[in-house]
Design a protein around this motif. Structure first.
Motif: not given
Length: 650
Positions: A72-74, A76-80, A156-159
């Motif tokens: 989900x954080x990827x 390149x592939x939104x709403x994965x 995911x990006x902040x911790x």
């Protein structure tokens, strides 16, 4: 095994303390069978063994959350990751009724069918983001779960990885769930062991991110590398189940030494595929028989006063078994009594009942009858639904009735790109007086589809599949451009066909005509050699026949009974990718009346079961994804009942 457990039960009943009794065996596998039977008989038992954390149901659920957050954080592939989200929402600690998840999935599928891009995550986010109707309203468990998961995606990006994992088990309610669970100690030990692994990995690689951790864990699973943990069942005051190695240094009043057969000891086959050190590497090589003899000695000397050595007369395959040579050596030196154990019909029957009770396929509760009835009102049988049901009724339930999100991975999207390019190639031919366009048109159509669906690939996947397509598709085009039949119907939808009261439908890749006679063509991507078993009809090993064989027969039934007046002569599977020898292959199936009769029976029997809602019980196979999903998420009514009885002490 039955006799040992029965004797131990009698000893406990007579007043012998369970902690003074032990069962010793050579390998853990035997111990796990014993442990299960002790639990089924509700006898106190203690067992300590090494387990693979990656196979633990709780850790598998946590791994799914980690994979989802990474997907989900990827960017390149939104709403994965929609297919993972569906399973995650069933986690016991979210406390979401299964009917609500099923309704959400069905709504998402319907919106996608009606047009426009829609995902389960997007729909869940919309519902969770709606303002409360009043100040006192609380979000539903489903809405709360949606908010929690979106918060974790942002984290995911902040911790750091350690902080992220802490957020997962605190914010999702897992920790609270564990503290209230009857197996609290086991759950916390498992959670701690996995957290310790993450701490160790981040200590060794401080810059490790979530995607790298998930990749590392996926590789461990692929290569069968375990993440070990010592699992403890029961209390030391219960009957001890031990391997011969694990019994060293311990003593018990009563020792039952089980499995003393030659095939478990000196004649046990060693696993193949290993390697041997050169004879000259060591001055002396260890004598394996002597090592086994010493281990056997360790086991029998654990008994203080009572020792029972047992061996079976027959193996599981019915072949006669013989006692270990070590038994014969003991009997040669000592005059020991030998007692032949026999079971009454009642004892044997009770054992089989308990065994089957513990191994029965998972079954879900029937709670959404009205919802299912609405779905079945419009349901028509297609070959995918038939194959799914015959594989596992639960797979049919989730994929064809609930219609869970299907994962869009590089393999499926590459196959769709190839299908789209072939459709455009033949339609262009039909529009231009039966002249095929140049190869560049074919490759260009493939490229256009790939770019239009760029969101389904990561950067590396997209580059890899584009390169592969430019290798296999030109060669495929040149192979068949001069032999393709030009009298064809492309992407033909056929419906409103009824066979013995069953409505059928299907979409066929291509129909090739010779007058009114038809050869059905179905395109397949992937390695042709892996598909050979799927093309074969029923055998003793595969009584329902392969999926591709059934697809071929189903399509003939569909076309022959359509109002077009066509007659199918054969069905052909056209493999777009070459085999290991770089050859392009087509596999043609000529369908017999017997084939038609078999598949017609499969269709009618399956239809009757579907109409009777007979899709809540799984196939029970160990490797079945949906059976394991139901068990892992405590949706199995048998498991729930057994756990309630166990914790109630019944």
């Amino acid at each position: 095994m039955i006799s040992i457990v029965t004797q131990i039960g009698q000893l406990i009943t007579s007043g012998i303390h369970p902690g003074r009794i032990a069962v010793i065996y050579k390998e853990n596998k035997y111990g796990q069978e014993l442990l299960a039977y002790f639990k089924l008989k509700r006898l106190p038992v203690y067992n300590k063994r090494n387990v693979n954390l990656l196979e633990d149901p709780l850790i598998r659920q946590l791994l799914l959350i980690l994979r989802y957050l990474a997907a989900a954080h990827e960017y390149e592939v939104p709403f994965n990751g929609d297919e993972m989200l569906f399973e995650i929402l069933h986690a016991e600690w979210f406390r979401i009724p299964a009917i609500e998840i099923a309704t959400l999935a069905a709504e998402s599928a319907q919106k996608s069918k009606e047009g426009g891009k829609n995902t389960l995550r997007k729909l869940l986010s919309e519902k969770a983001g709606k303002p409360a109707p009043d100040l006192f309203s609380q979000p539903s468990p489903l809405e709360a779960a949606g908010n929690i998961l979106e918060s974790l995606v942002s984290a995911v990006s902040n911790k750091t990885l350690q902080s992220l994992f802490e957020c997962i088990y605190t914010e999702t309610g897992l920790l609270e769930f564990a503290m209230q669970h009857p197996d609290k100690r086991k759950i916390l030990d498992t959670l701690t062991a996995f957290f310790d692994f993450i701490k160790e990995e981040t200590r060794r690689q401080p810059a490790l991110d979530l995607q790298e951790l998930v990749t590392h864990l996926d590789l461990m699973e692929k290569e069968d590398i375990s993440l070990p943990m010592v699992e403890v069942n029961g209390s030391t005051e219960a009957v001890n189940l031990l391997t011969a190695h694990g019994s060293k240094g311990l003593e018990f009043t009563y020792v039952f030494f089980a499995g003393c057969n030659s095939h478990n000891w000196e004649k046990k086959k060693k696993p193949g595929g290993g390697f041997y050190f050169p004879d000259t590497l060591f001055r002396s090589r260890p004598n394996e028989d002597e090592e086994l003899r010493r281990l056997f000695y360790v086991a029998i000397t654990r008994a203080e006063t009572h020792l029972y050595l047992s061996y079976s007369r027959f193996r599981n395959n019915g072949k006669e078994a013989e006692p270990s040579v070590f038994i014969e050596e003991i009997r040669a030196g000592f005059d020991l009594p030998v007692e032949k154990m026999s079971l009454t019909a009642q004892e044997s029957g009770d054992f089989q009942f308990l065994l089957l009770r513990g191994q029965q396929p998972p079954e879900m509760e029937r709670v959404e009858m009205e919802f299912i009835e609405r779905v079945l009102e419009k349901f028509q049988m297609n070959v995918t639904a038939l194959n799914n049901y015959l594989k596992c009724p639960l797979e049919f339930y989730f994929k064809n009735l609930i219609r869970i999100p299907s994962p869009k991975n590089e393999n499926t999207e590459f196959g769709s790109a190839v299908h789209d390019a072939l459709e455009k190639l033949f339609r262009n031919m039909q529009e231009n007086q039966n002249r095929f366009p140049e190869r560049s048109f074919f490759i260009g159509s493939f490229e256009q589809y790939m770019f239009r669906h760029r969101e389904s690939f990561t950067k590396a996947q997209f580059a890899r599949r584009m390169e592969y397509g430019h290798i296999v598709l030109p060669a495929y085009y040149e192979k068949y451009i001069h032999t393709w039949n030009r009298i064809v119907s492309i992407e033909k939808n056929i419906g409103n066909v009824v066979i013995e009261g069953v409505p059928l439908k299907g979409k066929l890749d291509k129909l090739e005509f010779e007058g009114r006679q038809v050869n059905i063509v179905d395109y397949k991507t992937g390695n042709p050699e892996n598909a050979l078993l799927k093309i074969k009809g029923p055998t003793e090993k595969v009584p329902n026949g392969g999926d591709y064989w059934r697809q071929a027969v189903f399509y003939k039934l569909l076309v022959d009974r359509s109002p077009n007046g066509w007659q199918v002569l054969s069905t052909e599977f056209d493999f777009i990718e070459p085999d290991s020898k770089k050859n392009y292959r087509k596999e043609k199936i000529y369908i017999t009346p017997e084939d038609e009769s078999i598949v017609t029976r499969q269709i009618t029997e399956t239809w009757t079961k579907i109409r009777n809602h007979d899709f809540y019980t799984g196939c029970g196979k160990d490797d079945c994804h949906w059976c394991n999903f139901v068990k892992t998420n405590k949706l199995d009514i048998h498991t729930a009942l057994a756990e309630e009885e166990e914790h109630a002490g019944l």
